[in-house]
Design a protein around this motif. Structure first.
Motif, PDB file in Angstrom:
ATOM      1  N   SER A  26      67.937  29.187   9.680  1.00 46.05           N
ATOM      2  CA  SER A  26      66.867  29.934  10.350  1.00 46.05           C
ATOM      3  C   SER A  26      65.533  29.195  10.463  1.00 46.05           C
ATOM      4  O   SER A  26      64.677  29.621  11.236  1.00 46.05           O
ATOM      5  CB  SER A  26      66.637  31.275   9.641  1.00 46.05           C
ATOM      6  N   GLY A  27      65.327  28.141   9.721  1.00 43.14           N
ATOM      7  CA  GLY A  27      64.028  27.483   9.757  1.00 43.14           C
ATOM      8  C   GLY A  27      63.762  26.767  11.071  1.00 43.14           C
ATOM      9  O   GLY A  27      64.630  26.054  11.583  1.00 43.14           O
ATOM     10  N   ASP A  28      62.575  26.978  11.641  1.00 41.50           N
ATOM     11  CA  ASP A  28      62.164  26.256  12.850  1.00 41.50           C
ATOM     12  C   ASP A  28      61.344  25.052  12.416  1.00 41.50           C
ATOM     13  O   ASP A  28      60.156  25.161  12.117  1.00 41.50           O
ATOM     14  CB  ASP A  28      61.339  27.178  13.750  1.00 41.50           C
ATOM     15  N   LYS A  29      61.990  23.901  12.385  1.00 38.95           N
ATOM     16  CA  LYS A  29      61.337  22.689  11.873  1.00 38.95           C
ATOM     17  C   LYS A  29      60.280  22.146  12.823  1.00 38.95           C
ATOM     18  O   LYS A  29      59.425  21.357  12.419  1.00 38.95           O
ATOM     19  CB  LYS A  29      62.391  21.615  11.582  1.00 38.95           C
ATOM     20  N   GLU A  30      60.333  22.563  14.095  1.00 40.76           N
ATOM     21  CA  GLU A  30      59.371  22.048  15.071  1.00 40.76           C
ATOM     22  C   GLU A  30      58.084  22.855  15.114  1.00 40.76           C
ATOM     23  O   GLU A  30      56.981  22.299  15.072  1.00 40.76           O
ATOM     24  CB  GLU A  30      60.011  22.002  16.460  1.00 40.76           C
ATOM     25  N   PHE A  31      58.186  24.172  15.179  1.00 43.05           N
ATOM     26  CA  PHE A  31      57.005  25.016  15.360  1.00 43.05           C
ATOM     27  C   PHE A  31      56.673  25.874  14.141  1.00 43.05           C
ATOM     28  O   PHE A  31      55.631  26.526  14.111  1.00 43.05           O
ATOM     29  CB  PHE A  31      57.182  25.917  16.590  1.00 43.05           C
ATOM     30  N   GLY A  32      57.530  25.900  13.140  1.00 45.12           N
ATOM     31  CA  GLY A  32      57.288  26.733  11.970  1.00 45.12           C
ATOM     32  C   GLY A  32      57.841  28.134  12.143  1.00 45.12           C
ATOM     33  O   GLY A  32      58.244  28.543  13.239  1.00 45.12           O
ATOM     34  N   GLY A  33      57.871  28.866  11.062  1.00 43.25           N
ATOM     35  CA  GLY A  33      58.457  30.198  11.093  1.00 43.25           C
ATOM     36  C   GLY A  33      59.968  30.130  11.088  1.00 43.25           C
ATOM     37  O   GLY A  33      60.564  29.108  10.724  1.00 43.25           O
TER      38      GLY A  33
END
Length: 397
Positions: A26-33
């Protein structure tokens, strides 16, 4: 199954299955959240970010860090989600949006106060983990804003015409009973006690109807019954979830009578909401037996069953009522045989009335990283407490 088998099952499913599923997918490594729209295998099928689910996931990983094990990767995972929310989650007045684009641009206005409730929980839990003052300040400011908005939570975003049929909804008083304990160390003691007293009175005296043994979802401002779709609505899951909140408050106050009442209500709602033909708990019912307006009324939902398990175990722990344990085993068997996904991990969220998987998603607009991990944790720890109590009783004998 023996008591220690149940303990092992809930603990290992939490730590070896559910938590890794969300951590890995689930982690969005590009934009966070976080991505919450995950299919059965954990692949992302939509990138919109729903603020209440973002906050719930921050809370979840901060809670695991605080209460289970101080794993740095859990804390970092929670912190990056909090940073995304801090930067993008609120409007100029401090109200939390309902949804954002992947990059953090607002999509849906802050019409839903539950975004604020879970933001309070998230930043309160993360403050406990880090001691970072900003997180504590966000939690307190958001909580005070909730109290300010609680009588008109949707404000300008409400669809109801003013004055014709004003109703009070159960969800916010219910959540406040749990929310205030989440951030108790950050609040003045008198505010904590006042919020708890108001919450207990609202849940147990206003929305609970002793003549029915049920909790209504909506009542009039003066506490009367409204003979309308909304007024006749019963959401068994809400009532069952609220009862373990009340049990926790009863335990905190040493109020055994309040706990006993909550256990009795739990058993009454469950008996009413159980589908005797196919098993499982109905989503919505009409208190007069009329057709509910919700077309999904007969679906079986993950959170309803998980919250029920918590209330049954806490009820058994506090009272020893064998009906709680019998119902626990029955609901446990239904849930683990229908919702759990041993193939790809995590749990399905939506079944039809017959118990077949309706949507194979693991997360979406409404289901995220919250009810399953929180429930597994609560069941694990409550089962431990039951085992300790039984062992202590044997020693005394």
């Amino acid at each position: 199954m023996q008591l220690n088998d149940y303990q092992h099952l809930y603990r290992t499913n939490l730590l070896n299955d559910v938590v890794p599923f969300w951590f890995n997918h689930s982690g969005d490594k590009e934009f966070g959240g976080y991505f919450t729209c995950l299919d059965q295998k954990g692949e992302v099928y939509d990138t919109d970010k729903f603020v209440w689910l973002q906050a719930r996931q921050v809370w979840c990983f901060a809670m695991l860090y605080n209460r289970v094990e101080k794993r740095q990767e859990w804390l970092e995972f929670a912190s990056q989600g909090a940073e995304f929310l801090t930067e993008h989650g609120r409007d100029a007045e401090g109200n939390w949006y309902f949804s954002l684009t992947r990059q953090g641009q607002p999509l849906v206005q802050p019409y839903n106060i539950f975004s604020d409730c879970f933001a309070t929980m998230a930043f309160g839990q993360l403050y406990q983990a880090t001691g970072i003052a900003e997180y504590g300040n966000i939690a307190v400011k958001t909580f005070l804003n909730i109290l300010h908005r609680k009588d008109d939570p949707k404000g300008t975003y409400t669809k109801a015409y003013p004055g014709t049929r004003p109703l009070k909804n159960f969800a916010l008083p219910m959540i406040l009973c749990n929310l205030v304990l989440e951030i108790e160390p950050l609040l003045k003691p008198e505010l904590v006690e006042q919020t708890i007293a108001t919450g207990i009175r609202s849940v147990m005296e206003e929305f609970y109807r002793p003549e029915l043994g049920l909790i209504l979802e909506n009542i009039t401002p003066d506490g009367s019954f409204s003979d309308s779709f909304e007024g006749r609505l019963v959401n068994p899951g809400h009532g069952l979830e609220s009862m373990w909140f009340i049990m926790d408050l009863g335990e905190r106050a040493g109020d055994q009578a309040l706990i006993r009442k909550a256990v009795d209500i739990t058993l009454s709602i469950l008996d009413y909401g159980w589908d005797r033909q196919y098993g499982g708990i109905f989503y919505f019912l009409d208190v007069k037996g009329y057709p509910p307006q919700q077309l999904e009324w007969d679906q079986k939902l993950w959170w309803v069953h998980m919250e029920t398990l918590i209330s049954l175990l806490k009820g058994y722990l506090h009272t020893g009522d064998e009906r709680c344990w019998q119902w626990f085993e029955k609901v446990h068997d239904y849930m683990w045989s229908h919702f759990a996904d041993p193939e790809y991990g995590e749990w399905f969220g939506y079944l039809n009335r017959q118990g077949e998987v309706l949507l194979p998603l693991k997360g979406g607009k409404w289901k995220g990283c919250f009810h399953i991990p929180r429930g597994l944790y609560q069941c694990w720890k409550t089962l431990e407490a039951i085992a300790e109590k039984k062992a202590s009783t044997l020693l005394q004998d």
